[in-house]
Scaffold this motif. Structure first.
Motif: not given
Length: 266
Positions: A126-136
């Motif tokens: 979940y944390a890695y997914a959130e990091q990708l979303y923040k970049m997006g």
């Protein structure tokens, strides 16, 4: 007596299978193919590779597939969460489905997959997914972000979309929960206590405000149709559960109904 001997054998077998399932669950659930940082991906697609030091001991590897030549300019970005095997190399074949419709595709590898490192836990996924979303979100408005999950990635995508704004959540071959899948193979075991991972897609879907589209094949041998269809009652008005007759786990993009649906919504 023979009956007691057989009972002892059955109890021993039950215990051994349970112990193996508990201690070897990562081996059964995940089939990663790690890469060294110096290795090159073997896809021939316009892309940019990003490595983020998540913490002192962990690296998050992201590949951003571009859609530079799309006429009329970019429409947005697809944050793509892939399945439980190999690495981005394996799933890059799905990228043209989206870049050909004007969307960039940003894809991460999970810990132990490809060039990503760190502990493989549900919380870290979940944390890695959130990091990708923040970049997006740093590059696009929320109404230009599509969150897409494939197989194992559907639970991760659903969790991400349940607490963040986006244009749409799309799930390909989703499961009700990961534990519900394991329970199918271990019906006489207390799976909820044995399996570290849950990924309860069913808990996240009702919290997703954005439109949801689900693709599921009726002949899926990995995520049975009966498991995925349990998500249908959780969808809100306007969401879509698209059943692809005869579709299996990895061939849905080959069906006209899949491509026609993408054309209509993208």
């Amino acid at each position: 007596m023979k009956i007691f001997r057989w009972i002892k054998i059955l109890l021993l077998a039950y215990a051994l299978i349970g112990i193996a399932a508990y201690y070897l669950q990562d081996y059964f659930l995940f089939h990663p193919e790690p890469l060294t940082r110096s290795q090159k991906f073997d896809f021939d697609l316009p892309h940019r590779e990003v490595n983020i030091p998540f913490d002192a001991a962990s690296n998050l590897n992201i590949v951003q597939f571009r859609a530079d030549s799309f006429p009329g300019g970019l429409k947005g970005v697809v944050l793509y969460f892939h399945g439980n095997k190999k690495n981005i190399n394996w799933y890059a074949r799905q990228v043209p489905v989206f870049t050909g419709r004007g969307y960039e595709v940003w894809m991460i590898d999970y810990p132990g997959f490809g060039k990503s490192t760190g502990p493989l836990t549900e919380e870290r996924l979940y944390a890695y997914a959130e990091q990708l979303y923040k970049m997006g979100r740093a590059a696009y408005g929320a109404d230009s972000i599509i969150i897409y999950g494939k197989s194992m990635g559907t639970g991760i995508a659903a969790e991400l979309a349940s607490g963040r704004t986006c244009k749409m959540l799309m799930l390909e071959t989703p499961y009700y929960s990961l534990r519900s899948l394991v329970q199918r193979y271990l019906p006489v075991y207390p799976v909820s206590r044995m399996i570290h991972y849950n990924l309860p897609t069913w808990q996240y879907l009702p919290k997703v405000i954005a439109p949801v589209v689900i693709f599921q094949g009726t002949d899926d041998g990995v995520v049975p149709y009966s498991n995925a269809v349990r998500l249908q009652p959780l969808l809100k008005s306007g969401d879509r559960f698209i059943s692809i007759e005869g579709g299996s786990h990895n061939d849905l993009p080959n069906y006209p109904l899949f491509t026609q649906t993408l054309d209509s919504i993208l």
